[in-house]
Design an enzyme around this catalytic site. Structure first.
Site, PDB file in Angstrom:
ATOM      1  N   HIS A 170     -85.410 -86.209 -29.609  1.00 18.14           N
ATOM      2  CA  HIS A 170     -86.263 -87.181 -28.905  1.00 18.14           C
ATOM      3  C   HIS A 170     -86.486 -86.560 -27.488  1.00 18.14           C
ATOM      4  O   HIS A 170     -86.097 -85.410 -26.819  1.00 18.14           O
ATOM      5  CB  HIS A 170     -85.574 -88.798 -28.624  1.00 18.14           C
ATOM      6  CG  HIS A 170     -84.266 -88.242 -27.812  1.00 18.14           C
ATOM      7  ND1 HIS A 170     -82.871 -87.923 -28.558  1.00 18.14           N
ATOM      8  CD2 HIS A 170     -83.976 -88.488 -26.727  1.00 18.14           C
ATOM      9  CE1 HIS A 170     -82.009 -87.757 -27.603  1.00 18.14           C
ATOM     10  NE2 HIS A 170     -82.487 -88.054 -26.528  1.00 18.14           N
ATOM     11  N   HIS A 172     -87.588 -86.504 -22.993  1.00 18.30           N
ATOM     12  CA  HIS A 172     -87.362 -87.066 -21.596  1.00 18.30           C
ATOM     13  C   HIS A 172     -88.448 -86.491 -20.944  1.00 18.30           C
ATOM     14  O   HIS A 172     -88.527 -85.089 -20.775  1.00 18.30           O
ATOM     15  CB  HIS A 172     -85.997 -86.878 -21.080  1.00 18.30           C
ATOM     16  CG  HIS A 172     -85.086 -87.748 -21.962  1.00 18.30           C
ATOM     17  ND1 HIS A 172     -84.857 -88.738 -21.902  1.00 18.30           N
ATOM     18  CD2 HIS A 172     -84.135 -87.123 -22.857  1.00 18.30           C
ATOM     19  CE1 HIS A 172     -83.808 -89.098 -22.610  1.00 18.30           C
ATOM     20  NE2 HIS A 172     -83.319 -88.158 -23.285  1.00 18.30           N
TER      21      HIS A 172
END
Length: 286
Positions: A170, A172
């Protein structure tokens, strides 16, 4: 400790008459351009004291009056190079303005820190220690990662890292703050060349890290789990030598992974860090 915010708008120019035009441009770049450039400065004055019988450290109306009288009324809509005599001897850099503000306020208020934002991505701190100051730049990079130890099973990694252990990772938008520490040069007003400081952060961190999958694209994280803490430690290690080469000392790296998650690592010893931590203002930013 209490903090009081103030602001002023002013212009300045970086130019030393003892240098040639070419030498000034080489040293200060676009900041040499006549007749100067301006900023909307944001000032935080941190003060320390005991509570009085009225539940206050200081009467903030009195604090506001002092800051206005001694600082903002003199600097607002001014050309800083001519505003105060000291700026004709030492250029009005962010760190030197912070030091000069301290000198103007120290006999009036129990100050423990002056923080001055030149803009939201550049600020200085001055704590009253002779010519020593701190300068911070903030920047960002976007990257993906997966939190998982290769020696553990998928189930065990999920137990430890939760959703962050999912196989495809994932991402950021990381916000990075790098703080350096050094002595203000009595002529240039700088603790380090700001362009060189920014270049070190860009060259060693932002460019290599931006738009990567950290586990696969950054060799260090092939064997080290790229938690926010480990990323911050690696950034600290990457920057310590380049910062030393520009004549300053890396003080702190702060990595904000999300609005709910951030960490800080320090380049100084604990004995050097703790006194400043005890005096740092309790605000989040400009």
């Amino acid at each position: 400790m209490i903090d009081r915010r103030a602001q002023f708008s002013a212009s300045h120019r970086y130019y030393l008459p003892e240098l040639s035009e070419a030498e000034n441009i080489e040293r200060f770049g676009a900041c040499t351009r006549f007749p100067g450039h301006g900023h909307n400065y944001v000032l935080y004055v941190s003060m320390l004291g005991d509570l009085d019988e009225y539940g206050m450290v200081l009467n903030l109306s009195d604090v506001k009056h002092v800051i206005r009288q001694e600082v903002t009324s003199q600097l607002d809509f001014s050309y800083l190079n001519d505003a105060w005599p000291e700026f004709q001897q030492t250029l009005p850099t962010t760190e030197n303005i912070a030091r000069s503000i301290w000198k103007r306020l120290e006999s009036h208020l129990p100050i423990v820190n002056i923080r001055l934002y030149e803009h939201p991505e550049l600020w200085a701190d001055y704590l009253g220690n002779n010519m020593e100051a701190y300068l911070t730049i903030s920047t960002h990079f976007s990257a993906a990662h997966r939190l998982a130890r290769p020696d553990l099973s998928f189930e065990k990694n999920c137990e430890i890292y939760g959703k962050c252990a999912r196989p495809n990772g994932h991402g950021h938008n990381y916000h990075l703050e790098v703080t350096i520490k050094g002595e203000i040069d009595p002529r240039t007003g700088m603790i380090a060349d700001l362009v060189a400081f920014q270049k070190a952060v860009d060259d060693y961190v932002v460019e290599p890290f931006d738009h990567t999958f950290l586990n696969k694209d950054i060799p260090y994280f092939e064997k080290v789990v790229p938690t926010a803490e480990n990323i911050a430690v690696h950034i600290r290690d990457l920057l310590e030598d380049p910062i030393q080469q520009i004549g300053a000392r890396l003080y702190k790296v702060k990595l904000i992974e999300s609005p709910n998650n951030s960490c800080e690592v320090f380049g100084a010893s604990v004995s050097d860090v703790m006194p400043l931590l005890m005096r740092e203002p309790a605000f989040a930013g400009a």
